[in-house]
Design an enzyme around this catalytic site. Structure first.
Site: not given
Lengths: 280, 280, 280, 280, 280, 280
Positions: D91, D128, D160, D188, D209
């Site tokens: 598995r 992510k 960012k 960004e 962005d």
């Protein structure tokens, strides 16, 4: 289940910074060695011991296998390899075999007592194991012919008196059933009435805790009268020892769990003898 | 020594994926609890148990302390906090206290036997401990009044029969002394002659292994005749049990090491009782 | 279950040597922050996210709780603390909430479909989870109203086709029952005959794998005719998707396990907005 | 990079206390097995799966290699060895191959869309990813033809919006440049003005962005007019999906980062079939 | 002592997410390599370096062995195997050899100075090692001919000035002796009076800390006058350097511990040269 | 970056089974303590030392901060708490401060030499650090005013001579650029021709290894003549020491990396003095 890492931590415990004696005293030579029983019993832990020696490059020959009955002076494992590696593993291996065989021997003795009076009844372990050694304590019980019971708190649902001090029995069983359909639900009860209640509420296993034989008989009678005896497994628990065991086993019960299998262990004595290579 | 991590692995062992019963059954409530002795004995492991409960946010009150003599039904620890956390730690804490107290109780009993006949003789543990629990087995021996002996293979030099099967005694002692001046050198011997040889070669501790009282007497006489008795520590070892202990202790020896302190342990029974908060 | 360590490894994964940007750019200041949903759904993972922020000294206010339905722009967590610590945890927290909420949302949708046509049938997860995230994948299923099924290979007995390629069905069930009385035994079958055989042999759960609705009906009929339907739990499995789900749920079955709950996950979008303290 | 340990923790996750079914049911026999694709796609994760089987002593033959296009029913890996070891790894191996191939397949599809309209533009992943699986999520993107982007917060400097909520853009870039000369500095921005400012301040990569195509065009025009377009890498980011991707790729940009590559993964279906040795 | 894991953490430190350069640049080819000394000295760390290369499947030929004197350009290890694996281990191996050889070389130099003036006096290390590298720092001292002294705080009893700031000397020695009979007791003193007191109280080793040669002479005289000189080991400590060493060594002392052996280390320069296979 | 765990392993190294001396000798009392410099220098490691003391419940007052210039006898940290905890952490804290301050002091000295002759040139560390202490070696360089360079093999692309022994320069650069757009590409060259080639191929940083000042001048001239000097960062490397440093720094280069910053460290001497509470 990365067994080897589990075992290696025991070597780490016994040699956090190596074996200072052998490092100082023993040259880079090979030798043979033999592990022997010093007492009669059921042997266990050989695979774990062997795996450790193998990991350190020592070749291992098994003369008996886990679960065998052995007698004083029987050869168990024969070893050949680097002398320092054999000495590094020696005590850890002996401690593993000693404790596991002690448990297996005790378990076999209790299982034999039970099966003599009630072949359909089995004994089971508890979670009263030595911290850090749970997995092998439980394995030793299995080798001795016992049921390991749940391994840990993640492994099975057992609603005990301390839960029931906080939550009513019916609500507890209902909550446990709602969480998952895949696990059996065991409930510890102390009266025939609660045993019946638990069985009706859908418990799979009823643990009768610290009940007298008379109470147990009454409980079984109540369950039978409601046609529920065959829908539940009945387990006895609580302070049963070697003397009282036959009396309990003779009742119509399925399981008897015994803390003594793992909380009062007398290691089986085993030793390791080094055999130098250059014996003329 | 990061003790907490050591203890947390025992929780991890008992709850690798949480406590599925309590998670399903017990709401987010607080409660009290009390840990009580079910037998008389010397208590040990309270600090470890308390530290675990504290780690999980449970407040702990100590009613007795490690090393105290306790009696059946004595309250040991009183707890207050999140019910699920108390239940999570319960079995691990009881197993730690149970085993450590069992060892401390047994050690105290043996130490008392020895000091009754020879106040200058002490008992010591061996490395025959439960793998994974060594540190606490040794600590329990100390609490019970015994000498922990070396903790592990890295912790002290002990030249045993299996070393001497591979290296002559004189060479082994010389090699050990050369490695470091900071550690005592202990040598296991089985004859008075080797005891004398070891003492002359500079051994700090002579372990007389499996010798009869007669052999031991002879060994001491030989050492005294050479003026070496006071330059070495004499330790007895090998199969001494409760019955034979007084006879050995009566000899002019310094230490008696006893495997049974840790390889044949009967846990002291302790339990935990939940006390709900909302009792009217 | 040492949850925090489990979560901290995710921080370690995202910052093995710290956050080089924040360390270089952000001074030692405090700030507030808010985590908001960018989509509608069932929220999950808030406790894990909150625990991580708390561990790093960030104070956390929960605006909703796990299992709540949330809508786009809803505030979920409000944070206050050291700016660098908030930024350190940000992505890990969002990833946890995002994946768990995606799973919970999907699970809830499927569970609603099933309960609409058959209130006594439930959906369950499989072990087709993301490696390293199993525990939280399963928890998200529970939050969404599904049954987590067994957590792992140690957690339950499930005899599958690959076992039966090697061992006959009857022998397999017998062996599984002999090992322990404490676990349910589940068997995967592909024909009505094997379902009947498994039920007679004492299986607790019968998984009908990749059967058509017609085959399933036939199987249930066979079990009923032998009076065994009510002694077993029936689980459907194998390639059932959102479209076919209602048709299967309408049958007289207890559980439908769905790999898609965890093997095809669309994260719920969530973001974190920093709110400087010194906004005039 | 101790890859094997990383992979073994996934086995540990799926078998913390072993595979109780196989241990109970399967004898000590060997068998063959084959892993097959159930869908068309780009395959990935074969090396990781193969390494796990090899670690447990199972011999592995690769029929395809990572990055190959495979079709339904194609054989991927052929295995031979101890049956219980194959079942232990099954598995975990399928989950690794399934997720990585799902990502690689999706990445390849997006990369092809981009290169069809702009061969000098590439797609990149984000952070992510699924916690605990980052390294393999990123590797799957590379196999599918995407740029992995920074692995984690330690791996690259990316200033960012949340940094810029706390520190002015110019100061942030200056601080980042001062720390080390060895890393590119990415910033960004959300406006053409800030893009120009960042380029002048020495940013190596400008992430635009959530800008519309019109804003992006304007930004590029501004950079060109200052002669800075060729001194910076331009990355687009923020909510771009399969439908809008061609429109963005057609602009004069270097990189487009896509969260969907790893936050919305549909595993490629793969299975493992056991082939017993003693088929007559 | 699981040495390999100890060493592998150094690889993990140098390649937490692999070697991005070699992974990108180097094809799957094999090559040879040689590690050479760039300076004269005593070599150490070869076993550790070799074990690392071997772990990654690189074959290793030892041209010299730990403790050998080597000269500039001497070949130390010859390697053959996967090019990327050799490059992965390169820097870690060189750092281990470099530091350990630097320590061994320095130790040998100091040991030679001492033995030239007083053959019965030895030098010893302190615990002033590089955190994370203690075990190998100490091993390098042993290879260079020094005594490693206690490895760590668990390894020996040394009552220092900071203990004596809190507890009177007599009580401290008594407490230490009571705990265990198996360890030597060392006491740091700063006056002849305390040296005498410690010797009378049963200390095994007296460390004369920061005493002038005159004070040391006086201390020895006092001990001799009481007949205690031969019952204790005398260690000098505190700020002794290469220049003052001969003067101290000439006194009737047993050990001189030198922090400089490990707290002021100049690595021995070593390099690794890749030798491609396909050189015509 | 879970810094505390990283630091705690150093405590574990120094006290794997606790501090046997303090445990035996020191009662449960509190005390004060002060850490003082014994030499002039740049101090570093105070935060790490302070964090360790704090973890064990000792309160910490910082008298200076990392990067400050300190003088002999300056108080650095003042401590107050459980005496045994202070003694447990003492040596580890002093070793961390000692080594980091030694590195910071050396770095500052070299950085001052360079900036005196060329303010736009900076010094950088290498990966020649002590295994197990890399992160703090690099941090100390930063505190001393140097550039840490890449942390490890995962952290940046540096194509060295050993890579180029196996792959042509052009292919290597091309492969590195293809893998990711997010990292700078550094190339080590030994001739002006290769420097030019690398710059044309798109290298971001050119490391001139072991070149004489004359060769370096020639290289810069070539790069300027092609208009490439300002598109690349030029780093010098290879055997530069304190004496030759000014000569190299005077050239038109950006960075000089110095192995000696971390491979030849002389710890700054610091000590800890216990101050008993009950001084009358």
């Amino acid at each position: 289940m990365v067994v080897l890492d589990y075992l290696l931590q025991f070597i780490e415990e016994d040699a956090p910074a190596g074996d200072v004696t052998s490092d100082a005293v023993i040259p880079d030579i090979t030798c043979d060695a033999v592990i022997r029983a010093e007492q009669d019993g059921i042997i266990a832990g050989l695979n774990e011991a062997g795996e450790l020696f193998s990991h350190f490059g020592v070749s291992v020959t098994y003369r008996v296998k886990d679960g065998d009955t052995v007698f004083r002076n029987d050869s168990l494992l024969e070893l050949s390899g680097d002398a320092k590696k054999i000495l590094l593993v020696e005590r850890t291996a002996l401690n593993i075999i000693g404790r596991m065989s002690g448990i297996a021997t005790q378990t076999k003795k209790m299982a034999d007592i039970v099966s003599a009076v009630n072949p359909s009844c089995h004994i089971a372990a508890t979670r009263k194991t030595c911290p850090g050694f749970r997995e092998l304590d439980k394995k030793a019980v299995t080798i001795g012919g016992g049921d390991p019971h749940r391994m840990n708190l993640s492994d099975g649902i057992l609603i005990k008196d301390n839960h029931l001090a906080l939550v009513p029995l019916g609500i507890a069983i209902q909550a446990a059933k709602k969480g998952t359909a895949y696990k059996k639900i065991e409930v510890e009860v102390e009266t025939p009435e609660n045993a019946l209640f638990a069985a009706k509420a859908g418990a799979d296993i009823i643990m009768l805790d610290n009940m007298s034989p008379g109470q147990i008989l009454r409980t079984i009678r109540v369950l039978k009268s409601e046609g529920l005896r065959d829908h539940v497994i009945i387990e006895l628990s609580g302070g049963i020892d070697e003397n009282s065991l036959p009396r309990y086993a003779a009742l119509d019960v399925d399981l008897i769990s015994l803390g003594l299998l793992t909380h009062s262990v007398r290691n089986l004595s085993v030793n390791l003898e080094i055999i130098p290579h250059n014996i003329a």
